[in-house]
Design an enzyme around this catalytic site. Structure first.
Site, short mmCIF file in Angstrom:
data_model
loop_
_atom_site.label_atom_id
_atom_site.label_comp_id
_atom_site.label_asym_id
_atom_site.label_seq_id
_atom_site.Cartn_x
_atom_site.Cartn_y
_atom_site.Cartn_z
CD GLU A 44 -22.01 9.51 18.95
OE1 GLU A 44 -22.30 10.62 18.46
OE2 GLU A 44 -22.02 9.29 20.17
CB THR A 45 -22.17 1.82 16.93
OG1 THR A 45 -23.21 1.52 17.88
CG2 THR A 45 -21.39 0.54 16.64
#
Length: 277
Positions: A44-45
């Site tokens: 994830e970002t």
């Protein structure tokens, strides 16, 4: 656009789950956030900006899709906000929920605590459980007879499958494409397999095929949901549990979860972070 690369939920300064963190004056367009997340390549970002009302508008992207909530990226975001703006509590306005993350520095490390959305859980259906066991190569005899498999939620649905031994947990394996189809069909955020070492110490492995990731080294959202499940089942009514994850990947992670006895109430998920590279 500056992208911070942060390892969240480190264990004694080692391991951790990498997350991209972007703090900006305003959020980029959705297609740009998706492109950046794919380029960064972490599970994830997170993207965050002030919303003008005292909170931080926050969105999460895996390499393949937007995610409603991500625990380890929130822990990483807390460290970046703390380092940039100072130790404090930061309200976060997610797509469908309001949460907060706090950050403080202890012994040279940033420690973040996220306040989760409300939790809920229910027994997993026999049909869903059988499909999951077949996918991951487990049998009914591999299950922990003292803790029932559940669908648990803390903004995302997680299928939680307790196993009877640490050795059984260590042999987790599955086909990524089949796992993606399974999770998409049942709208499952992750499939979490857990082993209970003691009443307050657990080991976990989390499949995240729906996000294009075979396994997540640390999953704060699933940890929050699991704590709510333990409370619902009366296994741990209140207090603190520790979840060790990522060990079998060579990325040891330590997730600490604190919660009260109130059914369905939010829980506090705590972890340390460090800068990557």
């Amino acid at each position: 656009m500056h992208i911070h690369r942060i390892a969240a939920f480190t264990s004694q300064g080692q391991g951790g789950n990498p997350a991209g963190v972007v703090v900006a004056d305003q959020l980029p367009p959705p297609d740009e956030m998706q492109r950046v997340a794919a380029d960064v390549g972490y599970s994830e970002t997170v993207f965050s900006c002030p919303d003008g009302n005292g909170a931080w508008r926050t969105r999460y992207y895996s390499p393949e899709a937007e995610v409603a909530f991500c625990g380890h990226a929130t822990i990483a975001l807390g460290a970046v906000l703390g380092q940039t703006f100072g130790p404090a509590r930061y309200p976060l306005a997610l797509a469908n929920a309001q949460i907060e993350v706090s950050a403080e520095k202890r012994g040279g490390e940033w420690v973040s605590v996220l306040r989760s959305p409300p939790t809920r859980s229910a027994a997993a259906s026999p049909e869903l459980l059988k499909e999951a066991l077949d996918l991951f190569g487990y049998a009914a005899d591999d299950l922990d007879p003292t803790l029932a498999p559940c669908m648990a939620n803390a903004e995302l649905d997680h299928l939680i499958v307790p196993l009877r031994s640490r050795a059984t947990l260590a042999r987790l394996d599955y086909d990524l494409d089949q796992g993606r189809r399974f999770m998409q069909a049942h709208r499952i955020g992750t499939v979490a397999f857990v082993f209970c070492q003691s009443e307050t110490l657990f080991h976990a492995r989390n499949a995240f095929a729906i996000g294009g990731v075979l396994e997540d080294p640390a999953t704060g959202a699933a940890a929050a949901a699991f704590a709510g499940m333990l409370r619902d089942l009366g296994r741990v009514k209140h207090g603190e549990i520790v979840i060790m994850q990522g060990v079998d990947m060579g990325q040891p992670c330590r997730i600490e979860v604190e919660f009260t006895a109130e059914p369905g109430s939010p829980v506090n998920v705590r972890g340390t972070s460090s800068v990557i590279g």
